[in-house]
Motif scaffolding. Structure first.
Motif, PDB file in Angstrom:
ATOM      1  N   UNK A 230       0.912  -1.206   0.053  1.00  0.00           N
ATOM      2  CA  UNK A 230      -0.235  -0.021  -0.120  1.00  0.00           C
ATOM      3  C   UNK A 230       1.032   1.148  -0.046  1.00  0.00           C
ATOM      4  N   UNK A 231       1.900   1.231   0.856  1.00  0.00           N
ATOM      5  CA  UNK A 231       2.762   2.467   0.809  1.00  0.00           C
ATOM      6  C   UNK A 231       3.531   2.501  -0.490  1.00  0.00           C
ATOM      7  N   UNK A 232       3.910   1.420  -0.993  1.00  0.00           N
ATOM      8  CA  UNK A 232       4.935   1.550  -2.565  1.00  0.00           C
ATOM      9  C   UNK A 232       3.874   1.907  -3.390  1.00  0.00           C
ATOM     10  N   UNK A 233       2.534   1.472  -3.456  1.00  0.00           N
ATOM     11  CA  UNK A 233       1.572   1.840  -4.525  1.00  0.00           C
ATOM     12  C   UNK A 233       1.298   3.273  -4.607  1.00  0.00           C
ATOM     13  N   UNK A 234       1.143   3.846  -3.193  1.00  0.00           N
ATOM     14  CA  UNK A 234       0.541   5.220  -3.105  1.00  0.00           C
ATOM     15  C   UNK A 234       1.594   6.138  -3.459  1.00  0.00           C
ATOM     16  N   UNK A 235       2.829   5.893  -3.046  1.00  0.00           N
ATOM     17  CA  UNK A 235       4.101   6.649  -3.846  1.00  0.00           C
ATOM     18  C   UNK A 235       4.241   6.556  -5.252  1.00  0.00           C
ATOM     19  N   UNK A 236       3.765   5.312  -5.699  1.00  0.00           N
ATOM     20  CA  UNK A 236       4.015   5.365  -7.316  1.00  0.00           C
ATOM     21  C   UNK A 236       2.733   5.874  -8.037  1.00  0.00           C
ATOM     22  N   UNK A 237       1.616   5.707  -7.387  1.00  0.00           N
ATOM     23  CA  UNK A 237       0.262   5.968  -8.133  1.00  0.00           C
ATOM     24  C   UNK A 237      -0.580   6.830  -7.454  1.00  0.00           C
ATOM     25  N   UNK A 238      -0.375   7.378  -6.244  1.00  0.00           N
ATOM     26  CA  UNK A 238      -1.189   8.078  -5.595  1.00  0.00           C
ATOM     27  C   UNK A 238      -2.182   7.351  -4.718  1.00  0.00           C
ATOM     28  N   UNK A 239      -2.961   8.045  -3.721  1.00  0.00           N
ATOM     29  CA  UNK A 239      -3.679   7.178  -2.700  1.00  0.00           C
ATOM     30  C   UNK A 239      -4.708   6.604  -3.393  1.00  0.00           C
ATOM     31  N   UNK A 240      -5.489   6.952  -4.649  1.00  0.00           N
ATOM     32  CA  UNK A 240      -6.424   6.435  -5.035  1.00  0.00           C
ATOM     33  C   UNK A 240      -6.156   5.428  -6.290  1.00  0.00           C
ATOM     34  N   UNK A 241      -4.929   4.640  -6.045  1.00  0.00           N
ATOM     35  CA  UNK A 241      -4.314   3.672  -7.113  1.00  0.00           C
ATOM     36  C   UNK A 241      -5.395   2.743  -7.200  1.00  0.00           C
ATOM     37  N   UNK A 242      -6.440   2.193  -6.323  1.00  0.00           N
ATOM     38  CA  UNK A 242      -7.414   1.274  -6.667  1.00  0.00           C
ATOM     39  C   UNK A 242      -8.423   1.641  -7.449  1.00  0.00           C
ATOM     40  N   UNK A 243      -8.628   2.806  -7.986  1.00  0.00           N
ATOM     41  CA  UNK A 243      -9.238   3.343  -8.854  1.00  0.00           C
ATOM     42  C   UNK A 243      -8.852   3.356 -10.282  1.00  0.00           C
TER      43      UNK A 243
END
Length: 248
Positions: free
Chosen positions: A221-234
């Protein structure tokens, strides 16, 4: 006769074969890796490929990659090879030219200099070498400033052989021997500029990727938030759901 281009389904099928081969060898030799970038996002959000993604991205530390490149060529499926081809990024590809559009990229974590002028010059050195090593550039993708920079660095690289530039790139990438600040030294553009730390990737868990159990960071979650932002699941808007490398 015009050579038939691979469809996205063809590419996904080929990439799964590559990924299975890579994971089997990593498991056999206890080589640590994890899915990264769009492949990590695909594992978390889609349990496999992002439907419009067209490559596989893996991450290793420099130490783990050195182990991998020692054993993989000796034990891999004979269809595949580990190559740098015409880029600074190691890739596993099929030796069949008809399948060259499907490849697995390896991003490598290297230590970066301490924050300050030395770090800025280090990044500049790598970016200049990237520009010198580029062979095929679609200049229409860049603004005027970046088009000029790309052309200048391309001209700078012409007097040097590709082998010299590749050797220089690895020498600069591995120059720093101490510290906990890391980056993907062979990432392009802003991807290289993210600063990572060992604890973000130290603990790994297993996730399903289209039927293949693969390692991902426990702190995904931390890695993906850095790469794609906090709404990466959208997922992005439909007009942005396009393959990065495939001309469909």
């Amino acid at each position: 006769m015009t050579e038939k281009k691979m469809t996205l389904d063809d590419i996904h099928a080929e990439l799964l074969e590559q990924l299975r081969d890579i994971v089997d060898i990593c498991n056999k030799h206890n080589i640590q890796y994890n899915l990264m970038c769009g492949t990590l996002l695909g594992a978390v959000r889609h349990h496999g490929f992002i439907p419009w993604d067209d490559d596989v991205d893996l991450l290793m530390t420099r130490e783990e990659f050195n182990k991998f490149r020692e054993v993989y060529p000796k034990e891999c499926d004979k269809r595949f090879s580990l190559t740098y081809l015409d880029t600074w990024t190691p890739r596993v590809m099929n030796s069949d030219p008809a399948k060259a559009e499907a490849f697995t990229d390896f991003f490598i974590l290297d230590r970066v200099p301490k924050a300050g002028i030395r770090r800025k010059l280090w990044f500049l050195h790598l970016h200049l070498l990237q520009g010198m090593m580029k062979k095929k550039v679609d200049y229409s993708r860049f603004n005027l400033k970046n088009r000029i920079l790309l052309r200048v660095t391309h001209w700078m690289g012409l007097p040097f052989s590709y082998a010299w530039k590749a050797k220089r790139y690895e020498k600069v990438s591995t120059r720093v021997k101490e510290g906990n600040d890391l980056c993907m030294s062979n990432g392009a553009f802003e991807l290289m500029m993210h600063i990572w730390h060992p604890e973000q990737f130290a603990e790994k868990i297993t996730a399903d990727f289209d039927g293949i159990p693969c390692l991902i960071p426990a702190k995904y979650d931390e890695v993906l938030t850095i790469l794609f932002g906090p709404d990466y699941m959208t997922p992005p808007p439909e007009n942005e759901r396009v393959a990065k490398h495939l001309d469909l």
